[in-house]
Design a protein around this motif. Structure first.
Motif, PDB file in Angstrom:
ATOM      1  N   MET A 101       6.132   9.247   1.807  1.00  0.00           N
ATOM      2  CA  MET A 101       4.879   8.534   1.573  1.00  0.00           C
ATOM      3  C   MET A 101       4.607   8.337   0.090  1.00  0.00           C
ATOM      4  O   MET A 101       3.758   7.545  -0.299  1.00  0.00           O
ATOM      5  CB  MET A 101       3.711   9.312   2.196  1.00  0.00           C
ATOM      6  N   PHE A 102       5.330   9.063  -0.782  1.00  0.00           N
ATOM      7  CA  PHE A 102       5.081   8.991  -2.217  1.00  0.00           C
ATOM      8  C   PHE A 102       5.834   7.826  -2.842  1.00  0.00           C
ATOM      9  O   PHE A 102       7.059   7.731  -2.727  1.00  0.00           O
ATOM     10  CB  PHE A 102       5.502  10.293  -2.888  1.00  0.00           C
ATOM     11  N   THR A 103       5.117   6.953  -3.545  1.00  0.00           N
ATOM     12  CA  THR A 103       5.755   5.821  -4.214  1.00  0.00           C
ATOM     13  C   THR A 103       5.463   5.800  -5.713  1.00  0.00           C
ATOM     14  O   THR A 103       5.752   4.815  -6.385  1.00  0.00           O
ATOM     15  CB  THR A 103       5.282   4.489  -3.594  1.00  0.00           C
ATOM     16  N   ASP A 104       4.880   6.894  -6.252  1.00  0.00           N
ATOM     17  CA  ASP A 104       4.570   6.942  -7.678  1.00  0.00           C
ATOM     18  C   ASP A 104       5.845   7.082  -8.494  1.00  0.00           C
ATOM     19  O   ASP A 104       6.872   7.573  -8.016  1.00  0.00           O
ATOM     20  CB  ASP A 104       3.637   8.119  -7.978  1.00  0.00           C
ATOM     21  N   HIS A 105       5.793   6.644  -9.758  1.00  0.00           N
ATOM     22  CA  HIS A 105       6.990   6.609 -10.589  1.00  0.00           C
ATOM     23  C   HIS A 105       7.570   7.992 -10.854  1.00  0.00           C
ATOM     24  O   HIS A 105       8.791   8.146 -10.963  1.00  0.00           O
ATOM     25  CB  HIS A 105       6.726   5.884 -11.911  1.00  0.00           C
ATOM     26  N   ASP A 106       6.728   9.017 -10.953  1.00  0.00           N
ATOM     27  CA  ASP A 106       7.245  10.356 -11.224  1.00  0.00           C
ATOM     28  C   ASP A 106       8.136  10.844 -10.082  1.00  0.00           C
ATOM     29  O   ASP A 106       9.228  11.380 -10.308  1.00  0.00           O
ATOM     30  CB  ASP A 106       6.097  11.351 -11.441  1.00  0.00           C
ATOM     31  N   TYR A 119      15.593   4.678  -1.747  1.00  0.00           N
ATOM     32  CA  TYR A 119      14.218   5.186  -1.721  1.00  0.00           C
ATOM     33  C   TYR A 119      13.361   4.236  -0.904  1.00  0.00           C
ATOM     34  O   TYR A 119      13.275   3.049  -1.209  1.00  0.00           O
ATOM     35  CB  TYR A 119      13.668   5.295  -3.139  1.00  0.00           C
ATOM     36  N   LEU A 120      12.726   4.769   0.150  1.00  0.00           N
ATOM     37  CA  LEU A 120      11.893   3.972   1.039  1.00  0.00           C
ATOM     38  C   LEU A 120      10.539   4.629   1.260  1.00  0.00           C
ATOM     39  O   LEU A 120      10.466   5.852   1.416  1.00  0.00           O
ATOM     40  CB  LEU A 120      12.568   3.833   2.411  1.00  0.00           C
ATOM     41  N   PRO A 121       9.458   3.849   1.319  1.00  0.00           N
ATOM     42  CA  PRO A 121       8.167   4.395   1.749  1.00  0.00           C
ATOM     43  C   PRO A 121       8.160   4.494   3.270  1.00  0.00           C
ATOM     44  O   PRO A 121       8.897   3.775   3.956  1.00  0.00           O
ATOM     45  CB  PRO A 121       7.166   3.345   1.246  1.00  0.00           C
ATOM     46  N   LYS A 122       7.325   5.368   3.808  1.00  0.00           N
ATOM     47  CA  LYS A 122       7.325   5.592   5.251  1.00  0.00           C
ATOM     48  C   LYS A 122       6.748   4.429   6.054  1.00  0.00           C
ATOM     49  O   LYS A 122       6.941   4.369   7.269  1.00  0.00           O
ATOM     50  CB  LYS A 122       6.555   6.870   5.584  1.00  0.00           C
ATOM     51  N   ASN A 123       6.052   3.522   5.393  1.00  0.00           N
ATOM     52  CA  ASN A 123       5.439   2.416   6.138  1.00  0.00           C
ATOM     53  C   ASN A 123       6.361   1.211   6.276  1.00  0.00           C
ATOM     54  O   ASN A 123       5.909   0.097   6.553  1.00  0.00           O
ATOM     55  CB  ASN A 123       4.122   1.987   5.470  1.00  0.00           C
ATOM     56  N   VAL A 124       7.656   1.403   6.088  1.00  0.00           N
ATOM     57  CA  VAL A 124       8.594   0.283   6.190  1.00  0.00           C
ATOM     58  C   VAL A 124       8.722  -0.194   7.634  1.00  0.00           C
ATOM     59  O   VAL A 124       8.517   0.563   8.584  1.00  0.00           O
ATOM     60  CB  VAL A 124      10.006   0.668   5.664  1.00  0.00           C
ATOM     61  N   VAL A 147       8.357   0.350  -4.499  1.00  0.00           N
ATOM     62  CA  VAL A 147       8.497   1.383  -5.525  1.00  0.00           C
ATOM     63  C   VAL A 147       9.175   0.860  -6.787  1.00  0.00           C
ATOM     64  O   VAL A 147       9.187   1.532  -7.816  1.00  0.00           O
ATOM     65  CB  VAL A 147       9.288   2.607  -4.996  1.00  0.00           C
ATOM     66  N   THR A 148       9.726  -0.338  -6.722  1.00  0.00           N
ATOM     67  CA  THR A 148      10.452  -0.871  -7.871  1.00  0.00           C
ATOM     68  C   THR A 148       9.541  -1.096  -9.073  1.00  0.00           C
ATOM     69  O   THR A 148       9.855  -0.683 -10.193  1.00  0.00           O
ATOM     70  CB  THR A 148      11.139  -2.200  -7.510  1.00  0.00           C
ATOM     71  N   ARG A 149       8.390  -1.743  -8.848  1.00  0.00           N
ATOM     72  CA  ARG A 149       7.530  -2.094  -9.985  1.00  0.00           C
ATOM     73  C   ARG A 149       6.981  -0.867 -10.715  1.00  0.00           C
ATOM     74  O   ARG A 149       7.109  -0.776 -11.945  1.00  0.00           O
ATOM     75  CB  ARG A 149       6.379  -2.986  -9.512  1.00  0.00           C
ATOM     76  N   PRO A 150       6.359   0.121 -10.007  1.00  0.00           N
ATOM     77  CA  PRO A 150       5.856   1.285 -10.756  1.00  0.00           C
ATOM     78  C   PRO A 150       6.965   2.071 -11.441  1.00  0.00           C
ATOM     79  O   PRO A 150       6.754   2.642 -12.518  1.00  0.00           O
ATOM     80  CB  PRO A 150       5.162   2.132  -9.678  1.00  0.00           C
TER      81      PRO A 150
END
Length: 228
Positions: A101-106, A119-124, A147-150
């Motif tokens: 669920m985490f998509t932050d850059h860190d 890397y995938l978010p769970k809402n795919v 997640v690419t942009r952040p």
């Protein structure tokens, strides 16, 4: 090879037409069941096991050698990225993909440094999930657009504007160990160096790469092809 062209685990060439064996590491049963169901619709994929902890992930990957492991960042006991980092050091054929669920850059940066290939978010959507699994199974990298942009907003300027000074052979060896996720103590033990000397060399590496910490150093090194 991970999402940025840096090898993580040793890849074994898959035979075209064979079934992609998938392991799911997820501590929420409803989510695990949903992911398993999405994969079950695909004729070229099968779920070989579902685990809830980082320790079980390591044990299962060692034993069953799945083609792809879908790993949540947060697991029972050992967290997912720590387990990925451990498995990456063992050069096993399984390719790791974060599904979280985490998509932050860190978190994305830590995952890349740990050795994930995707890397995938769970809402795919199901289509996105299976596309990513197939890509990673074929040895490609996959970074979801969400997640690419952040990620690039932070590491892009660091990598593109950093003026890289030449590293000494010893600094290069330390940087390669750093990219594997090794701690300062582990680097010292592996290279036969005093921990204080490793710390000093790391400071020099950060200065040369113009990095503020080890994560930034690894990402900059990846973008400049300084680590394999």
């Amino acid at each position: 090879m991970n999402a940025f062209g840096v090898p993580s685990t040793t890849a074994e060439t898959r035979v075209p037409g064979t079934v992609i064996r998938v392991l799911i590491a997820e501590d929420h049963g409803v989510v695990a069941d949903g992911v398993a169901t999405m994969i079950s619709f695909e004729e070229d994929m099968e779920v070989v096991e579902v685990v809830e902890s980082g320790e079980d992930l390591i044990t299962s990957v060692r034993a069953s050698r799945p083609d792809v492991a879908l790993v949540d960042v947060n697991l029972v006991g050992m967290d997912g990225l720590t387990a990925v980092r451990q498995l990456d050091r063992e050069n096993l054929p399984t390719r790791m993909m974060a599904l979280t669920m985490f998509t932050d850059h860190d978190t994305v940066t830590r995952a890349v440094a740990a050795g994930v290939s995707g890397y995938l978010p769970k809402n795919v959507r199901r289509e996105e999930l299976v596309q990513a699994v197939r890509a990673v199974a074929e040895g490609k990298g996959f970074l979801h657009p969400d997640v690419t942009r952040p990620f690039l907003e932070r590491v892009g300027p660091l990598a593109m504007h950093a003026k890289i000074q030449p590293l000494t052979p010893q600094e290069q060896r330390i940087l390669e160990e750093l990219a594997k996720g090794s701690s300062t103590t582990e680097i010292g033990e592996g290279l036969g160096m005093e921990e204080g000397l490793v710390t000093s060399e790391l400071s020099s590496i950060y200065d040369k790469l113009r990095a503020g910490d080890r994560v930034q150093a690894v990402v900059i090194a990846m973008r400049h092809g300084l680590v394999r």
